[in-house]
Enzyme design. Structure first.
Site, short mmCIF file in Angstrom:
data_model
loop_
_atom_site.label_atom_id
_atom_site.label_comp_id
_atom_site.label_asym_id
_atom_site.label_seq_id
_atom_site.Cartn_x
_atom_site.Cartn_y
_atom_site.Cartn_z
N LYS A 183 7.01 18.65 48.12
CA LYS A 183 5.97 18.03 48.94
C LYS A 183 5.74 16.61 48.43
O LYS A 183 5.18 16.41 47.35
CB LYS A 183 4.65 18.80 48.84
CG LYS A 183 3.64 18.30 49.87
CD LYS A 183 2.22 18.71 49.56
CE LYS A 183 1.51 17.73 48.67
NZ LYS A 183 1.41 16.36 49.20
N SER A 237 -2.27 13.20 39.47
CA SER A 237 -3.46 13.00 38.63
C SER A 237 -3.77 14.24 37.79
O SER A 237 -3.36 15.36 38.12
CB SER A 237 -4.67 12.70 39.53
OG SER A 237 -4.90 13.80 40.39
N GLU A 259 3.21 16.20 34.94
CA GLU A 259 3.19 14.79 34.50
C GLU A 259 1.93 14.17 35.10
O GLU A 259 1.86 13.96 36.31
CB GLU A 259 4.42 14.06 35.03
CG GLU A 259 5.74 14.54 34.46
CD GLU A 259 5.87 14.25 32.98
OE1 GLU A 259 5.12 13.41 32.45
OE2 GLU A 259 6.72 14.89 32.36
N CYS A 293 1.61 5.21 36.06
CA CYS A 293 0.97 6.11 35.10
C CYS A 293 0.93 5.51 33.70
O CYS A 293 -0.01 5.72 32.96
CB CYS A 293 1.69 7.45 35.08
SG CYS A 293 3.46 7.29 34.82
N GLU A 390 -9.23 6.40 34.17
CA GLU A 390 -7.93 5.88 34.62
C GLU A 390 -8.21 5.13 35.92
O GLU A 390 -8.51 5.73 36.95
CB GLU A 390 -6.93 7.01 34.88
CG GLU A 390 -5.57 6.44 35.27
CD GLU A 390 -4.54 7.47 35.74
OE1 GLU A 390 -4.93 8.45 36.38
OE2 GLU A 390 -3.35 7.26 35.47
P1 NAD Z 1 -2.83 12.88 43.21
O1 NAD Z 1 -3.02 13.84 42.10
O2 NAD Z 1 -3.98 12.57 44.08
O3 NAD Z 1 -1.67 13.40 44.19
C1 NAD Z 1 -0.37 13.67 43.70
C2 NAD Z 1 0.29 14.70 44.59
O4 NAD Z 1 -0.39 15.94 44.42
C3 NAD Z 1 0.21 14.39 46.08
O5 NAD Z 1 1.39 14.81 46.69
C4 NAD Z 1 -0.98 15.22 46.54
O6 NAD Z 1 -0.93 15.56 47.89
C5 NAD Z 1 -0.81 16.45 45.67
N1 NAD Z 1 -2.02 17.23 45.42
C6 NAD Z 1 -3.29 16.81 45.30
N2 NAD Z 1 -4.11 17.84 45.07
C7 NAD Z 1 -3.34 18.96 45.02
C8 NAD Z 1 -3.60 20.34 44.84
N3 NAD Z 1 -4.84 20.79 44.63
N4 NAD Z 1 -2.56 21.21 44.86
C9 NAD Z 1 -1.30 20.77 45.04
N5 NAD Z 1 -0.99 19.47 45.27
C10 NAD Z 1 -2.00 18.57 45.24
O7 NAD Z 1 -2.21 11.56 42.56
P2 NAD Z 1 -1.77 10.20 43.28
O8 NAD Z 1 -3.01 9.44 43.59
O9 NAD Z 1 -0.79 10.48 44.35
O10 NAD Z 1 -0.95 9.49 42.09
C11 NAD Z 1 -1.58 8.83 41.06
C12 NAD Z 1 -1.70 9.71 39.84
O11 NAD Z 1 -0.41 10.17 39.45
C13 NAD Z 1 -2.25 8.96 38.64
O12 NAD Z 1 -3.16 9.77 37.94
C14 NAD Z 1 -0.99 8.70 37.80
O13 NAD Z 1 -1.25 8.49 36.43
C15 NAD Z 1 -0.21 9.93 38.06
N6 NAD Z 1 1.22 9.72 37.77
C16 NAD Z 1 1.75 10.26 36.62
C17 NAD Z 1 3.09 10.04 36.29
C18 NAD Z 1 3.68 10.59 35.00
O14 NAD Z 1 4.89 10.55 34.84
N7 NAD Z 1 2.87 11.12 34.09
C19 NAD Z 1 3.89 9.29 37.15
C20 NAD Z 1 3.33 8.76 38.30
C21 NAD Z 1 1.99 8.99 38.60
#
Ligand code: NAD
Length: 487
Positions: A183, A237, A259, A293, A390
């Site tokens: 997804k 996140s 991650e 991130c 963050e």
């Molecule tokens: P997000 O957590 O809002 O969404 C990420 C993904 O998770 C999306 O596809 C979203 O639809 C899905 N999602 C959200 N809630 C969910 C749930 N309850 N169940 C299943 N899926 C769910 O994050 P974002 O705003 O898309 O991305 C930014 C975040 O990602 C930041 O916190 C960043 O640090 C992190 N990030 C981490 C890495 C790493 O390697 N550690 C890399 C890139 C981004």
């Protein structure tokens, strides 16, 4: 060749991708272009039935192609052909990505796309090199640690580097012999759909990669709770990572790679090459407008060089050239959405309200789209909102220290431990800090990844569990079985 394009002329592969077919549906989540705020598409939302269909397709593809059981070199060759096609189609892929996301088209072909193709090849090479082991046993027995794929892996990616994140998940899972239901983020799904279409064109069995589009609460929950998804690989996140753990605990038990978020410190000592440090730190906080991130977000600098370093960083932060992501001269990205930009601004205001001194930026850019000015805030305590949260935007804080102990205390974050940077000419100090920093990555005298994909990436604390990249990411997509034969 210029990659600039007219954003109104790019056809988008909009739909779920199941069994090699694009499945279009009506309605969904309204999508707006970060560069100009214009509504341009609706993202479909897969419910439980569509997720079921994707999992069934993955199971059928595993069975008919015997993907997990073919000679491993066949998997290597198929994935290499996919990587070649991704490179050959880089211009089209880059335009789809740039239209929807915050990534400027001029950075995508040589950057995200070239690196992703390389990483898929890197993982493909593990297929026929990592395997089962014989265990040391007595003469009357033969012990084997048999390595096997999981079956169907469920993957979820964020919006910030859609192509790279899809590659990090799909490369190791497929090389290890699994099928995947992925997804992508509801804000940037279409470049991932195009990558999956290219996989089928390159000869990978249809149904090996299935994509379900939609939001977290509906589609993500259906995917992570699905009984036949054997393993979860998530990037996003910390908040969503916790929700996924909760859902998995409620619906069953399965391994997870998570991650998650970061709030990474950069510690600079007076003996460091300050120009190099300024370049690396300003470059990281302005790259993708800080929406990474591992973005550099907390500068911790030895007091006697703080003014000099801050001045050099300020100068470099101000030179970032903003523009629409479809202009290949653009260097500085918009923020992904109006909502996220408002959140950044709220935290910046709260940080200033709590005593922080804004040295540059601290506001919206006066231009179309969701741009935010590169921002530097000094005089912040450990409990200032700009230190605690963050922000996921172009915001850097500055704190100063006089001793190594003080630098270490400031560098430690109560929630996150993703990456950290150290700038010093002292080798012994480097080793001391590498041992003590609470982070999954320590960069010394640089602040960025290299193309050495063997180095894993992942977090300490609530920045995550497990690793992407490296041998660890491949092995995380296989499980072992102990077989003991009495002779
Ligand atoms: P997000 O957590 O809002 O969404 C990420 C993904 O998770 C999306 O596809 C979203 O639809 C899905 N999602 C959200 N809630 C969910 C749930 N309850 N169940 C299943 N899926 C769910 O994050 P974002 O705003 O898309 O991305 C930014 C975040 O990602 C930041 O916190 C960043 O640090 C992190 N990030 C981490 C890495 C790493 O390697 N550690 C890399 C890139 C981004």
């Amino acid at each position: 060749m210029s990659l600039s394009f007219d954003p109104d002329t790019i056809p988008l592969p909009n739909g779920h991708f199941i069994g090699g077919e694009l499945i279009s549906t009506k309605g969904g989540i309204e999508m707006r272009r970060p560069s100009d705020g214009k509504a341009y598409a609706d993202c479909p939302v897969a419910g439980v039935d569509m997720v079921d269909r994707a999992v069934e397709s993955a199971k059928a593809a595993l069975k008919s192609s015997n993907w997990g059981g073919v000679r491993p070199r066949e998997r290597t060759k198929a994935l290499q052909a996919w990587a070649d096609l991704i490179e050959a189609e880089a211009a089209t892929l880059a335009r789809i990505e740039a239209l929807c996301s915050t990534r400027p088209v001029g950075q995508l072909v040589a950057g995200d796309i070239a690196v992703t193709a390389e990483q898929i090849r890197f993982f493909a090479e593990f297929a026929d090199k990592e395997g089962s082991e014989l265990a040391p046993t007595d003469d009357a027995s033969l012990g084997m640690i048999m390595s096997e794929p999981y079956g169907v892996v469920g993957a979820i990616t964020p919006w910030n580097f859609p192509i790279s994140m899809a590659g990090w998940k799909l490369g190791p899972a497929l090389a290890a012999g699994n099928a995947v239901v992925l997804k992508p983020s509801e804000m940037t799904p279409f470049s991932t759909v195009y990558m999956a279409q290219l996989a089928v064109r390159a000869g990978l069995p249809a149904g090996l990669i299935n994509l379900v589009l939609g939001d977290g609460p509906t589609t993500g929950t259906a995917l992570t709770g699905h009984a036949e998804i054997a393993k979860i690989s998530f990037t996003g996140s910390t908040r969503a990572g916790s929700a996924i753990m909760e859902n998995v605990a409620r619906t069953g038990v399965k391994p997870m790679t998570l991650e998650l978020g970061g709030k990474s410190p950069q510690i600079v000592f007076a003996d460091a090459d300050l120009d190099k440090a300024a370049m690396a730190i300003a470059g990281s906080v302005t790259f993708n407008a800080g929406q990474a991130c591992v973005a550099s977000t907390r500068l911790i600098v030895e007091r006697n060089v703080a003014d000099r370093l801050t001045a050099a960083i300020l100068e470099k932060m101000r030179t970032a050239r903003p523009g629409p992501t479809w202009d290949d001269a653009t260097q500085y990205s918009p923020i992904i959405s109006e909502r996220q930009r408002a959140r950044i601004d709220d935290i910046v205001r709260a940080a200033i309200g709590a005593g922080g001194k804004c040295l540059t930026g601290g506001g919206l850019m006066d231009s179309p789209g969701y741009f935010y000015r590169p921002t530097l805030i000094a005089d912040v305590d450990q409990d200032n909102p700009a230190i605690v949260e963050e922000i996921f935007g172009p915001v850097l804080t500055v704190q100063t220290f006089e001793s190594e102990e003080e630098a270490l205390v400031l560098s430690s974050h109560p929630t996150y431990g993703l990456a950290s940077g150290l700038f010093t000419a002292d080798l012994s100090r480097t080793i001391r800090f590498a041992r003590k920093l609470e982070a999954g990555t320590v960069w010394v005298n640089r602040y960025s990844r290299s193309r050495d994909h063997i180095l894993p990436t992942g977090g300490y604390k609530r920045s995550g569990i497990g690793k992407d990249l490296g041998r660890e990411a491949y092995l995380a997509n296989r499980r072992t079985k102990s077989v003991l034969i009495s002779l």
